[in-house]
Write a protein that holds these residues in place. Structure first.
Motif, mmCIF file in Angstrom:
data_model
loop_
_atom_site.group_PDB
_atom_site.id
_atom_site.type_symbol
_atom_site.label_atom_id
_atom_site.label_comp_id
_atom_site.label_asym_id
_atom_site.label_seq_id
_atom_site.Cartn_x
_atom_site.Cartn_y
_atom_site.Cartn_z
ATOM 1 N N THR A 150 70.284 47.069 64.871
ATOM 2 C CA THR A 150 71.167 46.589 65.946
ATOM 3 C C THR A 150 70.680 45.242 66.455
ATOM 4 O OG1 THR A 150 69.930 47.668 67.716
ATOM 5 C CG2 THR A 150 71.680 48.954 66.671
ATOM 6 N N LEU A 151 71.592 44.521 67.099
ATOM 7 C CA LEU A 151 71.309 43.166 67.585
ATOM 8 C C LEU A 151 72.159 42.922 68.825
ATOM 9 C CD1 LEU A 151 69.902 40.406 66.819
ATOM 10 C CD2 LEU A 151 71.981 39.868 65.552
ATOM 11 N N LEU A 192 71.016 53.441 66.707
ATOM 12 C CA LEU A 192 72.338 53.211 66.105
ATOM 13 C C LEU A 192 73.142 52.153 66.839
ATOM 14 C CD1 LEU A 192 73.445 56.889 65.315
ATOM 15 C CD2 LEU A 192 72.336 55.250 63.795
ATOM 16 N N VAL A 193 73.098 52.168 68.173
ATOM 17 C CA VAL A 193 73.908 51.249 68.983
ATOM 18 C C VAL A 193 73.075 50.780 70.169
ATOM 19 C CG1 VAL A 193 76.020 50.941 70.329
ATOM 20 C CG2 VAL A 193 76.030 52.467 68.360
ATOM 21 N N THR A 194 73.140 49.478 70.466
ATOM 22 C CA THR A 194 72.585 48.932 71.710
ATOM 23 C C THR A 194 73.675 48.102 72.376
ATOM 24 O OG1 THR A 194 71.686 47.034 70.495
ATOM 25 C CG2 THR A 194 70.191 48.884 70.927
ATOM 26 N N GLU A 208 70.078 58.280 66.561
ATOM 27 C CA GLU A 208 70.595 59.112 65.479
ATOM 28 C C GLU A 208 70.576 60.590 65.853
ATOM 29 O OE1 GLU A 208 69.924 59.524 60.639
ATOM 30 O OE2 GLU A 208 68.245 59.037 61.960
ATOM 31 N N ASN A 209 69.672 60.992 66.755
ATOM 32 C CA ASN A 209 69.587 62.394 67.162
ATOM 33 C C ASN A 209 70.622 62.771 68.217
ATOM 34 O OD1 ASN A 209 68.608 61.127 69.422
ATOM 35 N ND2 ASN A 209 66.508 61.908 69.226
ATOM 36 N N SER A 210 71.673 61.946 68.369
ATOM 37 C CA SER A 210 72.801 62.198 69.272
ATOM 38 C C SER A 210 72.434 62.070 70.742
ATOM 39 C CB SER A 210 73.422 63.585 69.014
ATOM 40 O OG SER A 210 73.895 63.684 67.692
ATOM 41 N N VAL A 233 76.824 58.786 67.728
ATOM 42 C CA VAL A 233 77.541 57.708 68.398
ATOM 43 C C VAL A 233 77.665 56.531 67.431
ATOM 44 C CG1 VAL A 233 77.513 56.091 70.319
ATOM 45 C CG2 VAL A 233 76.711 58.435 70.662
ATOM 46 N N SER A 234 78.897 56.081 67.217
ATOM 47 C CA SER A 234 79.139 54.947 66.316
ATOM 48 C C SER A 234 79.491 53.671 67.072
ATOM 49 C CB SER A 234 80.266 55.290 65.339
ATOM 50 O OG SER A 234 81.450 55.631 66.041
ATOM 51 N N SER A 235 79.900 53.796 68.336
ATOM 52 C CA SER A 235 80.243 52.629 69.146
ATOM 53 C C SER A 235 80.147 53.016 70.623
ATOM 54 C CB SER A 235 81.650 52.111 68.811
ATOM 55 O OG SER A 235 82.592 53.158 68.893
ATOM 56 N N LEU A 236 79.943 51.994 71.471
ATOM 57 C CA LEU A 236 79.721 52.263 72.897
ATOM 58 C C LEU A 236 80.165 51.063 73.712
ATOM 59 C CD1 LEU A 236 76.589 53.981 74.368
ATOM 60 C CD2 LEU A 236 77.414 51.878 75.415
#
Length: 778
Positions: A150-151, A192-194, A208-210, A233-236
């Motif tokens: 992530t970036l 996964l998401v920041t 990744e562990n939800s 989570v794929s997006s936030l």
């Protein structure tokens, strides 16, 4: 087909239909000058730009060398990653910059002021200067200890970016000094998401562990955490209109709204998409949210539900799974019915995406299927339609894989229809194999494993019938195509050339060409009369279905979708192809057909109330009787101070009659014919009536008018006008003609010219009738 080319000599690419989104997250940009947020979605080698106001397609980018892997944007450019390069686009379709230097495929892009940051799959981070296209910084990370996933850039953190890793750690870097500022140990799970939160120093981190953590990166302290029970989570995103709500999209297609004050789930949307939600973003200062997914859809949601949830407001979508069958649903060639592997049926417009619509998925019960997925029918294998009675009842019928029943659809209501046609087959294992909706739109003919009338040397896997020419094309298992005459039940042609299974075949509207697609990635065009292959080209992936329109579509109105090449200029037919052929004027029938019945028209249009005379104006300008308003300025010419009367000024002839008297050669009458074409039927009748001597005309004018008609007949131009003008002249001036020997001589010449023209026309018509009758009797 080893020598097949990548481009066709007959067909040219027009546009991509039904492609809305891929797995790449969309980019939202607010354009202050437009006062609108624009959404950019990847569609393989291109990206589309949609406007939030009307959710319509605004532009299509240029083609990339391969598929787009990532996207980002700022106030000036859209940045796309493709293979090892980054492309910067202006206005959605103008390529401005190319940034080169990466040694692997780019998967992350972040605009950063005057720089752009990118990360490739070899774990190399590069910083480029946007204007100069030069490399400003390069950082290499170890794949074993810190693989970048992530970036993001926390607001108020000058020159700093936050990197997330597969190993679970996070690092804060200063780009200007190229130094590591701080390392967050993480929670032992892949990041996964920041996403930066509206609060200062706070970043949302999805693992990744939800689990989801709202973490203060300045103090390295967790403020709150949540457990996401709907997959990873794929997006936030956070709502930007003042509500303390965090929204998450999952890999299973669900959307969850979290109340940050109560630290609980506020609301959720189940099955918002049929695949993982790739991109999710709440719009600035509006209760709106936009999502896109790999299920080929882009959706806008509005937060106006009583429980604080969101409902679907607008959407753009295509088939979630690859399309398998396409058919034209009307002869104009503008609308296409497309069936996909996801059991859905879509209407796609070949002119504009604004009219694209989804008719839903095939199901036993449309209402219950929204709650239970097991009611959905298998993919569509055959479809047929007839729009003749579309307003009265369903107009589309479909067959489904390994099913006996046929399902009807309503094109008018854009949904699954009311009927399920179950065929009473005696055999239990029998399934419906083909169907046809009759031309009247009243009946559906469904066929099952039929008895073989003809014995062929090879088995058949696909058929196509051309009703008008009674030809049946068979795609055989040995990759050949057999053409059969249904009336005589004989094989008339056989085409051999494909080296893979034939996926679809179709006739052109004249049944002169047969087009076939195959698993060998080729599209072949066969000429039926000569039994020759006239064109072949290759495509990147095998074509699963193809269809040709029955008529040529009209010239479409262009949308604002970048630069469109219209090809060659539109062909304009000459006024007369040959002097030996009779040519019509092309005038509307209302201009000449009712010349003999103007008295009836006048009585029918007579007003019921008496006309009132308008008050006289202080001045007036004389007008010329024509369909368009024209002032008669001939009277204003000359010496206005001349008060002496001349013989010409005493003449009672109309301006048109005066022009007729001046004609001395044959081609002089052309100007008078053009003048007649500009007049209304009532004005033409008035001119012809005023030619009589007792109405202010003369025998000379009447003679010139007959000579005008004679010139029209001899030139073979404006044939219907000449006949109409002649009929009106004879009807009005029969008595005057019988008393004048001069007019009888001219009329005799007109009669000869008319007889020659009618004889030529009659001979041509009789010849064509005989040829057609002979062909029918063969």
């Amino acid at each position: 087909m080893e020598n097949a080319k990548t481009c066709s000599q007959i067909f040219t690419g027009a546009r991509v239909l039904g492609y809305v989104s891929t797995h790449v997250p969309f980019v939202a940009r607010f354009i202050k000058r437009r006062g609108e947020t624009l959404l950019c979605t990847s569609v393989g080698k291109w990206f589309h730009t949609y406007g939030c106001d009307k959710f319509r397609l605004l532009s299509v980018s240029g083609e990339h060398p391969s598929e787009i892997t990532c996207m980002s944007g700022d106030g000036y450019h859209i940045y796309t990653g493709c293979e090892n390069n980054i492309y910067a686009w202006r206005r959605g379709c103008e390529l401005k910059h190319i940034y080169k230097g990466h040694g692997a495929t780019i998967h992350k892009i972040l605009p950063f002021g005057i720089h752009i940051i990118s990360v490739d799959e070899s774990n190399v981070l590069k910083v480029f200067d946007i204007k100069d296209e030069t490399e400003f910084l390069e950082l290499k990370f170890s794949l074993e200890t810190f693989t970048i996933t992530t970036l993001c850039h926390p607001p108020t953190y000058l020159n700093k970016i936050l990197l997330g890793s597969k190993q679970g750690q996070l690092q804060l870097w200063n780009i200007r000094t190229s130094k590591l500022v701080y390392t967050l140990k993480g929670w032992g799970s892949e990041v996964l998401v920041t996403e930066p939160a509206p609060a200062v120093d706070v970043v949302a981190i999805a693992l990744e562990n939800s689990k989801i953590f709202l973490h203060n990166i300045k103090l390295d302290q967790t403020i709150m955490n949540f457990i996401h029970d709907w997959g990873q989570v794929s997006s936030l995103s956070f709502r930007m209109d003042g509500a303390p709500i965090m929204v998450t999209g999952s890999s299973t297609g669900n959307i969850v709204m979290w109340d940050l004050e109560e630290r609980t789930v506020k609301s959720q949307i189940q099955a918002a998409h049929s695949a993982a939600i790739a991109g999710l973003q709440c719009l600035m200062s509006e209760p709106l949210m936009v999502t896109n997914s790999q299920d080929n859809s882009l959706k806008m949601w509005i937060f106006d539900m009583p429980d604080g949830g969101a409902r679907l407001l607008k959407k753009r979508e295509g088939h979630a799974l690859p399309p398998k069958l396409i058919r034209y649903c009307e002869p104009s060639g503008e609308n296409i019915l497309a069936a996909g592997s996801d059991s859905s049926l879509h209407i796609m417009n070949t002119v504009t995406e604004t009219f694209n619509k989804s008719m839903g998925k095939a199901s036993f019960d449309r209402k219950k299927s929204k709650k239970k997925n097991n009611l959905t029918l298998p993919p569509i294998t055959q479809l047929s339609s007839c729009m003749q009675r579309d307003k009265q009842w369903d107009s589309i019928a479909t067959l489904h894989e390994n099913k006996k029943l046929a399902l009807t659809w309503s094109y008018n209501r854009i949904c699954v229809g009311k009927h399920k046609l179950r065929c009473p087959f005696e055999e239990k294992k029998a399934v419906a194999t083909s169907l046809t909706v009759t031309h009247c739109g009243n009946f559906v003919i469904i066929a099952t494993s039929p008895y073989h009338v003809m014995r062929l040397d090879e088995s058949v896997n696909k058929t196509k019938c051309h009703r008008e020419s009674a030809l049946l094309a068979l795609a055989n298992e040995d990759f050949t195509i057999t053409l059969i005459d249904i009336d005589t039940m004989k094989v008339v042609r056989k085409f051999d050339g494909h080296v893979g299974k034939i996926t679809d075949i179709d006739f052109d509207y004249q049944s002169r060409w047969l087009v076939s697609s195959s698993m060998d990635c080729t599209i072949c065009t066969w000429d039926i009369p000569s039994a020759q292959l006239v064109d072949v080209f290759m495509v990147e992936a095998p074509c699963t279905s193809l269809k040709l329109p029955t008529t040529a579509p009209e010239k479409p109105d262009l949308e604002d979708i970048g630069v469109i090449d219209l090809g060659e200029p539109e062909y304009k037919s000459p006024e007369q192809i040959s002097t030996e052929l009779i040519t019509l004027s092309g005038q509307p029938t209302s201009r000449w057909l009712n010349l003999l019945n103007l008295d009836i028209v006048k009585r029918r249009n007579k007003p019921k109330t008496p006309l009132t005379v308008p008050k006289s104006a202080p001045f007036f300008l004389p007008t010329i009787p024509s369909l368009e308003l024209e002032f008669d300025l001939e009277k204003e010419k000359g010496d206005t101070n001349k008060k002496l009367l001349t013989p010409e000024s005493l003449s009672t002839l109309t301006p048109f009659a005066k022009k007729l008297n001046k004609c001395k050669r044959v081609f002089d009458y052309d100007k008078c014919v053009m003048k007649l074409k500009e007049m209304s039927p009532a004005a033409i009748e008035a001119e012809v009536t005023s030619m009589a001597p007792d109405a202010g005309g003369s025998i000379e004018v009447m003679s010139h008018f007959l000579k005008l008609i004679d010139s029209m007949l001899k030139s073979n131009r404006d044939f219907e006008l000449a006949q109409s003008y002649l009929s009106l002249f004879l009807k009005v001036h029969t008595k005057v003609i019988t008393r004048s020997s001069e007019l009888l001589v001219v009329l005799h010449c007109v009669e000869e010219s008319s007889s020659v023209a009618w004889s030529r026309l009659q001979n041509s018509l009789l010849y064509n009738i005989c040829v057609v009758k002979a062909l029918k009797d063969m």
